[in-house]
Write an enzyme that holds these catalytic residues in place. Structure first.
Site, PDB file in Angstrom:
ATOM      1  N   HIS A 173       0.860  -1.184   0.000  1.00 45.88           N
ATOM      2  CA  HIS A 173       0.000   0.000   0.000  1.00 45.88           C
ATOM      3  C   HIS A 173       0.896   1.232   0.000  1.00 45.88           C
ATOM      4  O   HIS A 173       1.881   1.300   0.744  1.00 45.88           O
ATOM      5  CB  HIS A 173      -0.913   0.001   1.222  1.00 45.88           C
ATOM      6  CG  HIS A 173      -1.923   1.107   1.196  1.00 45.88           C
ATOM      7  ND1 HIS A 173      -2.824   1.277   0.176  1.00 45.88           N
ATOM      8  CD2 HIS A 173      -2.161   2.118   2.080  1.00 45.88           C
ATOM      9  CE1 HIS A 173      -3.580   2.324   0.414  1.00 45.88           C
ATOM     10  NE2 HIS A 173      -3.192   2.859   1.567  1.00 45.88           N
ATOM     11  N   CYS A 197      -3.371   2.655  -5.517  1.00 46.19           N
ATOM     12  CA  CYS A 197      -2.647   3.505  -4.572  1.00 46.19           C
ATOM     13  C   CYS A 197      -1.233   3.833  -5.044  1.00 46.19           C
ATOM     14  O   CYS A 197      -0.742   4.943  -4.840  1.00 46.19           O
ATOM     15  CB  CYS A 197      -2.616   2.849  -3.190  1.00 46.19           C
ATOM     16  SG  CYS A 197      -1.822   1.209  -3.162  1.00 46.19           S
ATOM     17  N   HIS A 255      -3.199   8.958   1.137  1.00 46.03           N
ATOM     18  CA  HIS A 255      -3.150   7.738   0.336  1.00 46.03           C
ATOM     19  C   HIS A 255      -4.515   7.453  -0.273  1.00 46.03           C
ATOM     20  O   HIS A 255      -5.533   7.999   0.152  1.00 46.03           O
ATOM     21  CB  HIS A 255      -2.636   6.545   1.153  1.00 46.03           C
ATOM     22  CG  HIS A 255      -3.240   6.390   2.510  1.00 46.03           C
ATOM     23  ND1 HIS A 255      -4.018   5.309   2.873  1.00 46.03           N
ATOM     24  CD2 HIS A 255      -3.176   7.177   3.620  1.00 46.03           C
ATOM     25  CE1 HIS A 255      -4.402   5.429   4.134  1.00 46.03           C
ATOM     26  NE2 HIS A 255      -3.904   6.559   4.611  1.00 46.03           N
TER      27      HIS A 255
END
Length: 234
Positions: free
Chosen positions: A31, A144, A43
């Site tokens: 991530h 992401c 994010h």
């Protein structure tokens, strides 16, 4: 302190504008986000549905609500990590040898813009309505990592997603070759050529694989007189 082999850093080494990432699910994916300073990370998460299964209370530090985690969000570093302690810094401007020796989703040969530009872009998307300014989340094309790389370079790309597509296509190609050989042996060259054209056309676009499977089912049903079960989106 930074581990230049694994890109690991401690929190004291974080700098505003850093592109950071953390592995999840036993290193199956990472991530990504942009550290903007003050223990805050911007994010990008899934946009189509909230994580209602979580039932967690909002974070006392950053007030992030995991029950409605969607789009571009701002959180503390702890919420970004989600219990995974290893924090890593994505590397920009690496040479070809370093890139080929690195795991996907960890670096790029591209050159990053100044840190203040990355912070400004991240904040711009966070401040857009409902955090949806970066568009709909797509695992392969708009995820992401693509968001973080865009904030750093104004070019949206995800090497871990691209690697997943390549692996999927490689697996499909192996299955394709086995299938084509079997069809040629049992049903002849004409059936083989028709099937090969259909498969090769679909392999140029990952979104066409579902349609390919549906078409193969229809062809099989037409040959056998059976009904076809409709394939719906996930």
């Amino acid at each position: 302190m930074e581990d230049i082999v694994n890109n690991k850093i401690d929190r004291e080494s974080l700098k505003p504008g850093d592109h950071i990432y953390a592995y999840r699910l036993a290193h199956t994916y990472s991530h990504h986000g942009i550290y903007i300073g003050g223990d805050r990370v911007i994010h990008y998460n899934r946009t189509r549905e909230a994580n209602k299964w979580n039932r967690a209370k909002p974070c006392r530090n950053c007030e992030l609500d995991r029950n409605h985690l969607r789009g571009v969000v701002k959180s503390c570093v702890d919420c970004f990590l989600q219990g995974h302690h290893a924090l890593r810094r994505f590397q920009y401007g690496v040479n070809v040898v370093r890139y080929l020796a690195s795991w996907h989703g960890t670096c790029t040969t591209g050159i990053s813009d100044p840190p203040e530009d990355a912070i400004r872009r991240a904040n711009d998307y966070f401040n857009k309505k409902d955090g949806d300014g970066f568009g709909d989340y797509d695992l392969f094309e708009n995820n992401c990592e693509a968001f973080a790389v865009f904030c750093k370079t104004e070019k949206a790309v995800s090497s871990q997603a691209w690697a997943a597509v390549l692996l999927l296509k490689a697996g499909v190609k192996i299955g394709r070759d086995r299938l084509l050989h079997d069809v040629k042996v049992h049903h002849g060259q004409e059936k083989h050529d028709k099937l090969k054209q259909m498969i090769d056309s679909a392999l140029t676009d990952i979104s066409s694989l579902r349609e390919l499977i549906a078409n193969l089912q229809k062809d099989q049903a037409a040959d056998s007189g059976e009904e076809v079960m409709e394939i719906t989106g996930a």
